[in-house]
Design an enzyme around this catalytic site. Structure first.
Site, PDB file in Angstrom:
ATOM      1  N   SER A 147     -40.482 -38.183   5.111  1.00  0.00           N
ATOM      2  CA  SER A 147     -41.545 -38.642   4.690  1.00  0.00           C
ATOM      3  C   SER A 147     -40.809 -39.466   3.514  1.00  0.00           C
ATOM      4  O   SER A 147     -40.269 -39.332   3.532  1.00  0.00           O
ATOM      5  CB  SER A 147     -42.166 -37.790   3.515  1.00  0.00           C
ATOM      6  OG  SER A 147     -42.730 -38.193   2.445  1.00  0.00           O
ATOM      7  N   TYR A 159     -41.093 -31.478  -3.059  1.00  0.00           N
ATOM      8  CA  TYR A 159     -41.152 -32.543  -2.348  1.00  0.00           C
ATOM      9  C   TYR A 159     -40.136 -33.273  -1.436  1.00  0.00           C
ATOM     10  O   TYR A 159     -39.366 -33.547  -1.113  1.00  0.00           O
ATOM     11  CB  TYR A 159     -42.894 -32.996  -1.935  1.00  0.00           C
ATOM     12  CG  TYR A 159     -43.128 -33.172  -0.899  1.00  0.00           C
ATOM     13  CD1 TYR A 159     -43.683 -32.671   0.868  1.00  0.00           C
ATOM     14  CD2 TYR A 159     -43.211 -34.688   0.591  1.00  0.00           C
ATOM     15  CE1 TYR A 159     -44.076 -32.856   1.873  1.00  0.00           C
ATOM     16  CE2 TYR A 159     -43.841 -34.831   1.280  1.00  0.00           C
ATOM     17  CZ  TYR A 159     -44.328 -34.182   1.948  1.00  0.00           C
ATOM     18  OH  TYR A 159     -44.776 -34.825   3.168  1.00  0.00           O
TER      19      TYR A 159
HETATM   20  N1  LIG Z   1     -49.888 -35.394   6.010  1.00  0.00           N
HETATM   21  C1  LIG Z   1     -49.359 -36.678   5.739  1.00  0.00           C
HETATM   22  O1  LIG Z   1     -49.748 -37.950   5.362  1.00  0.00           O
HETATM   23  C2  LIG Z   1     -47.543 -36.760   5.583  1.00  0.00           C
HETATM   24  C3  LIG Z   1     -46.863 -37.612   4.940  1.00  0.00           C
HETATM   25  C4  LIG Z   1     -45.470 -38.014   5.268  1.00  0.00           C
HETATM   26  C5  LIG Z   1     -45.119 -36.484   5.714  1.00  0.00           C
HETATM   27  N2  LIG Z   1     -45.923 -35.029   6.194  1.00  0.00           N
HETATM   28  C6  LIG Z   1     -45.041 -34.526   6.951  1.00  0.00           C
HETATM   29  O2  LIG Z   1     -45.432 -34.557   8.172  1.00  0.00           O
HETATM   30  C7  LIG Z   1     -45.536 -32.852   8.936  1.00  0.00           C
HETATM   31  C8  LIG Z   1     -46.811 -31.646   9.199  1.00  0.00           C
HETATM   32  O3  LIG Z   1     -47.657 -32.626   8.102  1.00  0.00           O
HETATM   33  P1  LIG Z   1     -49.092 -32.552   8.340  1.00  0.00           P
HETATM   34  O4  LIG Z   1     -49.933 -33.350   7.612  1.00  0.00           O
HETATM   35  O5  LIG Z   1     -49.154 -32.455   9.649  1.00  0.00           O
HETATM   36  O6  LIG Z   1     -49.164 -31.245   7.351  1.00  0.00           O
HETATM   37  P2  LIG Z   1     -50.234 -29.164   8.366  1.00  0.00           P
HETATM   38  O7  LIG Z   1     -50.734 -28.520   6.704  1.00  0.00           O
HETATM   39  O8  LIG Z   1     -51.467 -29.869   8.450  1.00  0.00           O
HETATM   40  O9  LIG Z   1     -49.187 -28.762   8.957  1.00  0.00           O
HETATM   41  C9  LIG Z   1     -48.373 -28.341   8.589  1.00  0.00           C
HETATM   42  C10 LIG Z   1     -47.846 -26.537  10.164  1.00  0.00           C
HETATM   43  O10 LIG Z   1     -46.437 -26.332   9.388  1.00  0.00           O
HETATM   44  C11 LIG Z   1     -47.387 -24.922   9.218  1.00  0.00           C
HETATM   45  N3  LIG Z   1     -45.195 -24.516   8.644  1.00  0.00           N
HETATM   46  C12 LIG Z   1     -45.790 -24.037   7.238  1.00  0.00           C
HETATM   47  N4  LIG Z   1     -44.836 -23.455   7.398  1.00  0.00           N
HETATM   48  C13 LIG Z   1     -44.261 -23.284   8.458  1.00  0.00           C
HETATM   49  C14 LIG Z   1     -43.187 -22.104   8.410  1.00  0.00           C
HETATM   50  N5  LIG Z   1     -42.159 -21.176   7.902  1.00  0.00           N
HETATM   51  N6  LIG Z   1     -42.632 -21.553   9.791  1.00  0.00           N
HETATM   52  C15 LIG Z   1     -44.287 -22.323  10.700  1.00  0.00           C
HETATM   53  N7  LIG Z   1     -44.213 -22.983  10.503  1.00  0.00           N
HETATM   54  C16 LIG Z   1     -44.573 -23.157   9.573  1.00  0.00           C
HETATM   55  C17 LIG Z   1     -48.127 -25.066   8.691  1.00  0.00           C
HETATM   56  O11 LIG Z   1     -48.908 -23.080   8.951  1.00  0.00           O
HETATM   57  C18 LIG Z   1     -49.052 -25.952   9.248  1.00  0.00           C
HETATM   58  O12 LIG Z   1     -49.489 -25.649  10.723  1.00  0.00           O
HETATM   59  C19 LIG Z   1     -45.429 -32.229   7.817  1.00  0.00           C
HETATM   60  O13 LIG Z   1     -43.916 -32.018   7.479  1.00  0.00           O
HETATM   61  C20 LIG Z   1     -45.252 -33.064   6.569  1.00  0.00           C
HETATM   62  O14 LIG Z   1     -44.924 -32.601   5.369  1.00  0.00           O
HETATM   63  C21 LIG Z   1     -47.230 -35.329   6.151  1.00  0.00           C
END
Ligand SMILES: NC(=O)c1ccc[n+]([C@@H]2O[C@H](COP(=O)([O-])OP(=O)(O)OC[C@H]3O[C@@H](n4cnc5c(N)ncnc54)[C@H](O)[C@@H]3O)[C@@H](O)[C@H]2O)c1
Length: 258
Positions: A147, A159
Site C-alpha cells: 500500500s 497498517y
Molecule cells: N482498498 C484499497 O483502497 C487498498 C489500498 C491499498 C492496499 N490495499 C490492500 O489490498 C488488499 C485487498 O484489499 P481489499 O480492499 O480487497 O480488502 P477486503 O477487506 O475487501 O479483502 C480482504 C480479504 O482478505 C481476507 N482475509 C483477511 N484475513 C485473512 C486471513 N488471515 N487469511 C486469509 N484471508 C484473509 C478477507 O476475508 C477478505 O476477503 C489488502 O491487502 C489491502 O491492505 C487496499
C-alpha cells in the site's frame, strides 16, 4: 506450463489470497481473462466460493480454498490440497489484508500484532510454504499487495508498519531467489474502489489525487497480470505505486476552489 503459449504468455496456476475481497474482483478477473487458472484462497470460504462461481460463469477456471494465512498448519494443509486438486503453483498473489483504523492510544499490543500477522506474517507464511516448489521449477512470480501507506507516514500505525514491512520483505527475498527465474514485487495501491475505503476518503479523492479518480480494482489486476508475464522478468524488487499520483504531490490549496 502449456507449451502452446508464447514465452510471454504462459498459462499459470496462480494462487490469490484474500480472493473474496473487493480488490480481488479486479485481480481475479484480469488473471482469469489472461488464461490463468485461479487458486482462490480466503478465510471466508462461502464468499470465496461465491467469487469462484461468478468467475466460472465468465468461463474462467477457478477453485476455492479456505485458509487462514497467519496459521502455518493451515497454509501447509492448503499447499497439499492445492497440489492434489490443481497441481503446482507458479505464481503467488498475496492480497489478504486488513486495515485496522486504530491510532496509537486505541491499540493494544494484541490488536497491533494481529494486523502485523495478517498483513506481513501471512504473506511470509505463504511464500515460505511455496518457495521450494517455485525453486524446483526455477521460475515463478510473487506479487505482494502492499500500500502507499507503507511508503509514507500514515495515521493507522499497524497498517503502515505492516505494509512497510511487506515491501521490505519483498526486496529482501531477491537474495533468496538470486539467479532464478523467480521475481518478487510489491504493488502499492492508493485509494481503490473497494468496500475497505470509507466515504470520507472517497470524498477527498478530487482534492488529493492528481487524476481526480479513485483507482479501479481492474487496474490493479492489469498491473499484476503484466507482472506474471516473461516480459516483466526484469521488474524485480519493485514497489509499484498505482495511486493516480497521490503520493507525488502535496497540495496546499483546494483545486476545486479555483
Ligand atoms: N482498498 C484499497 O483502497 C487498498 C489500498 C491499498 C492496499 N490495499 C490492500 O489490498 C488488499 C485487498 O484489499 P481489499 O480492499 O480487497 O480488502 P477486503 O477487506 O475487501 O479483502 C480482504 C480479504 O482478505 C481476507 N482475509 C483477511 N484475513 C485473512 C486471513 N488471515 N487469511 C486469509 N484471508 C484473509 C478477507 O476475508 C477478505 O476477503 C489488502 O491487502 C489491502 O491492505 C487496499
Amino acid at each position: 506450463m502449456s507449451e502452446q503459449n508464447t514465452a510471454s504468455q504462459r498459462s499459470l496456476n496462480v494462487l490469490v489470497t484474500g480472493a473474496a475481497g473487493g480488490m480481488c474482483r479486479g485481480i481475479n478477473k484480469r488473471l482469469g481473462n489472461a488464461g490463468h487458472t485461479l487458486v482462490c484462497v480466503d478465510l471466508d470460504l462461502e464468499r470465496c466460493q461465491a467469487a469462484v462461481d461468478e468467475l466460472r460463469g465468465q468461463g474462467i477456471t477457478a477453485h476455492a480454498f479456505a485458509a487462514d494465512v497467519t496459521r502455518e498448519d493451515d497454509v501447509e494443509r492448503l499447499r497439499a490440497a492445492v497440489k492434489e486438486t490443481v497441481g503446482e503453483v507458479h505464481a503467488l498473489v498475496n492480497a489478504a489484508g486488513i486495515l485496522d483504523r486504530k491510532m496509537l492510544l486505541d491499540h493494544s499490543v494484541e490488536s497491533f500484532s494481529c494486523a502485523i500477522d495478517i498483513n506481513l506474517v501471512g504473506p511470509f507464511a505463504l511464500i515460505r510454504a511455496f518457495a521450494e516448489d517455485l525453486l524446483a521449477a526455477n521460475w515463478g512470480r510473487i506479487v505482494n499487495v502492499s500500500s502507499i501507506a507503507g511508503t509514507t507516514g500514515y495515521p493507522y500505525p499497524s497498517y503502515a508498519a505492516s505494509k512497510a514491512g511487506l515491501s521490505n520483505l519483498t526486496r529482501s527475498l531477491l537474495v533468496d531467489f538470486w539467479g532464478t527465474g523467480i521475481t518478487v514485487n510489491s504493488v502499492c495501491p492508493g485509494v481503490v474502489d473497494t468496500p475497505m475505503v470509507i466515504q470520507e476518503v472517497r470524498d477527498q479523492v478530487p482534492n488529493k489525487v492528481p487524476t481526480g479518480k479513485i483507482v479501479d480494482p481492474d487496474e490493479i489486476g492489469a498491473l499484476i497480470a503484466f507482472l506474471l508475464t516473461d516480459d516483466a522478468r526484469s521488474i524485480n524488487g519493485a514497489d509499484l505505486v498505482i495511486d493516480g499520483g497521490a503520493t507525488q504531490v502535496f497540495r496546499l490549496f483546494d483545486p476545486t476552489q479555483g
